[in-house]
Design an enzyme around this catalytic site. Sequence first.
Site, PDB file in Angstrom:
ATOM      1  N   GLU A 153       0.829  -1.214   0.000  1.00 32.50           N
ATOM      2  CA  GLU A 153       0.000   0.000   0.000  1.00 32.50           C
ATOM      3  C   GLU A 153       0.868   1.270   0.000  1.00 32.50           C
ATOM      4  OE1 GLU A 153      -2.854  -0.194   3.187  1.00 32.50           O
ATOM      5  OE2 GLU A 153      -4.181  -1.465   2.006  1.00 32.50           O
ATOM      6  N   GLU A 305      -6.236  -8.154   0.022  1.00 33.00           N
ATOM      7  CA  GLU A 305      -6.604  -8.087   1.438  1.00 33.00           C
ATOM      8  C   GLU A 305      -8.070  -7.728   1.575  1.00 33.00           C
ATOM      9  OE1 GLU A 305      -4.487  -5.229   3.782  1.00 33.00           O
ATOM     10  OE2 GLU A 305      -2.553  -5.761   2.948  1.00 33.00           O
ATOM     11  N   TRP A 313      -9.773   0.303  12.552  1.00 29.33           N
ATOM     12  CA  TRP A 313      -9.394   1.695  12.281  1.00 29.33           C
ATOM     13  C   TRP A 313     -10.586   2.611  12.024  1.00 29.33           C
ATOM     14  CZ3 TRP A 313     -11.226   1.688   7.407  1.00 29.33           C
ATOM     15  CH2 TRP A 313     -11.043   0.550   6.618  1.00 29.33           C
TER      16      TRP A 313
HETATM   17  C1  GLA Z   1      -3.926  -2.459   5.118  1.00 30.66           C
HETATM   18  C2  GLA Z   1      -2.540  -3.033   5.279  1.00 30.66           C
HETATM   19  C3  GLA Z   1      -2.496  -4.177   6.226  1.00 30.66           C
HETATM   20  C4  GLA Z   1      -3.349  -3.926   7.433  1.00 30.66           C
HETATM   21  C5  GLA Z   1      -4.745  -3.619   6.993  1.00 30.66           C
HETATM   22  C6  GLA Z   1      -5.702  -3.391   8.137  1.00 30.66           C
HETATM   23  O1  GLA Z   1      -4.655  -3.010   4.120  1.00 30.66           O
HETATM   24  O2  GLA Z   1      -1.963  -3.391   4.057  1.00 30.66           O
HETATM   25  O3  GLA Z   1      -1.150  -4.379   6.605  1.00 30.66           O
HETATM   26  O4  GLA Z   1      -2.831  -2.859   8.145  1.00 30.66           O
HETATM   27  O5  GLA Z   1      -4.718  -2.432   6.237  1.00 30.66           O
HETATM   28  O6  GLA Z   1      -7.007  -3.153   7.697  1.00 30.66           O
END
Ligand code: GLA
Length: 658
Positions: A153, A305, A313
Amino acid sequence: MPSLRDAVRGRILFGGDYNPEQWPEEVWGDDVRLMKEAGVNSVTLGVFSWAKIEPRPGAREFGWLDRLMDLMHGHGIGVVLATPTASPPPWMGARHPETLPRAEDGSIIWYGSRQQFCPSSPVYRRYAAALTEDLAARYAGHPALTMWHINNEYCTHCWCDETAAHFRRWLRERYGTLDALNEAWGTAFWSQRYDTWTEILPPRKAQYMKNPAQVLDFKRFTSDALLECYTAERDIVARHTPDIPVTTNFMPLWSGQDAWAWSAEEDVVSVDIYPDPRDPWGGQYNAMIADMTRSQAAGPWALMEQAAGSVNWRPVNQPKPEGLNRLWSLQSVARGADAVCYFQWRQSRQGAEKFHSGMLGHAGEHGRAFRETRRLGAELAAIGPAVSGAGVDAGVAVLHDWDAWWAGAQEGSPSALLDYAEVIRHWHRALWENGTATDFARPGADLGRYPVVVVPHLYLLDDAAIDNLVAYVRGGGRLVCGFFSGVADRDDRIRPGGMDARLRELFGIGVLHEWWPLEADEAVECDGFRGTLWSEELEAAEDAEVLATYRDGELAGLPAVLRKGRATYVSTLPEPAALRSLLGDVVREAGLGPVLAGLPEGVEAVRRGELLFLLHHRREMVTVAVPGAHEDLLTGRTVVDRIALGRYGAAVLRSTAP
Ligand code: GLA
């Protein structure tokens, strides 16, 4: 070139981020046992392992990773191997503070979390390249390796001096001369003229509003600077393993990266999607990101993911209710995903994400999360061979562009309430509710294969994009364009007349007098519907047909929606039902139907290859008419003419008619 197909090999990849370095090695055995039980066939290793592999500068500790790679291979589980460069260890920031990013106000973003690197830092890049080199050399040829996952990311922003120097190099490349830069940035305004290159800075914290063209270029630059970090690592791994596909995981509809440009540099386009389980339109959001990612991939894509249950969060983090994880996963597959993966396999006990769900939650193998994981794994295994690699055909393209987003999201605009991503979502929702198969495309793309193209809102359109849209309509396409579009040129200079003359001519707009943004709680009555967010004081050209006028307020009697031939302009944001019916009419005129007619409310139908996915986003029992005989690949049962779907129910049907 390698592709997702090489990693997938006729299945759907199922698994997730696996962070075994957080656990004693005796847990690993339990992990593989449960992975096998759940049908996990892929894990992503190493995403945040930099400090474990390189505990001090130049050290290499690969033994634990060797054991894991072998363990995975021994159990037939493929590894998506990450370069761990998203989270430099503390030693990097401590020894090389210049690698730490600086915020707009010059303050330092310290280590102690993650992603604290300046993308322009040569020191960071050197360490990242050296580690990537050794990682790639060590695992090239390892039979478990199926894909490379570069960084994670990419989202860092930095305003430091190193960034300033890099920004200047980027600007020199773009403009050649300072005169050209001064002209493009309109620095005659507020005495901002630059006399030497060294005076130019990233747009740091300032007294009042910043130069919008400078801010726009800085956003372009930041996306490019991060892309350089990505391509540098990609080139290293590709040199060692030319047959292994490479990806980096996007954040969904994220403004920090021009994902069109980035996806062109990837073998596999992958994304992380976290719809809010409390959002009644979470399913539409998931569909929209899937459509966008499939379009960027120009084919199957990877859901790298998602959350099995809750994230940690949002202000309040409820888990997904039973069945929703399965429904949204199958929805992603319906819309082109060949990989369904999670953050993360086993929920952490420590660290900032210990309240973030995992496929295997704190409740362990008897918990609901794992029970649902197991069920989904079995179902994906059942449908994989029939679905993997298949395409999704769409007759409508939604145009989306980062330049337009960046330029529009500026201070000092007519309305701070105008949220680009929300407008895109509002338009996509209308198409989704109508059951219309939809792609996304960039404004300069070849649009010829789409009978209908919609532009929710593109404030900035360069000349080539405008020519492309005009040619598209001349060539027989149907174009529906939302408000405040075609306003600025590539340098964020307002076009004469407030909107490009070619577009005004195309839509039959005589004069665009003024923009009239609306307050958050304000709506404007139009013929047959209410408009929100925005309205415009327009005069129709003689050859335009006015489809709806404003009914009240200052604009009463003026055109709200007008049309000339196959080009329609919508000067407000119609409430959802109205936009749905407006787009429905255009789609019908173009001869496109919904994927399946007569669906109960809340049921989505998507065709992928020879399969028909039915996805029920609500809780009550419904019956869906599906004429003919089919096999439901999820259950193996025969379905004739109708099927009942319960709460969050789904079916994957293959016609068995001769
Ligand atoms: C992102 C990150 C992960 C994790 C998720 C949590 O997608 O890539 O490492 O922190 O958020 O939702």
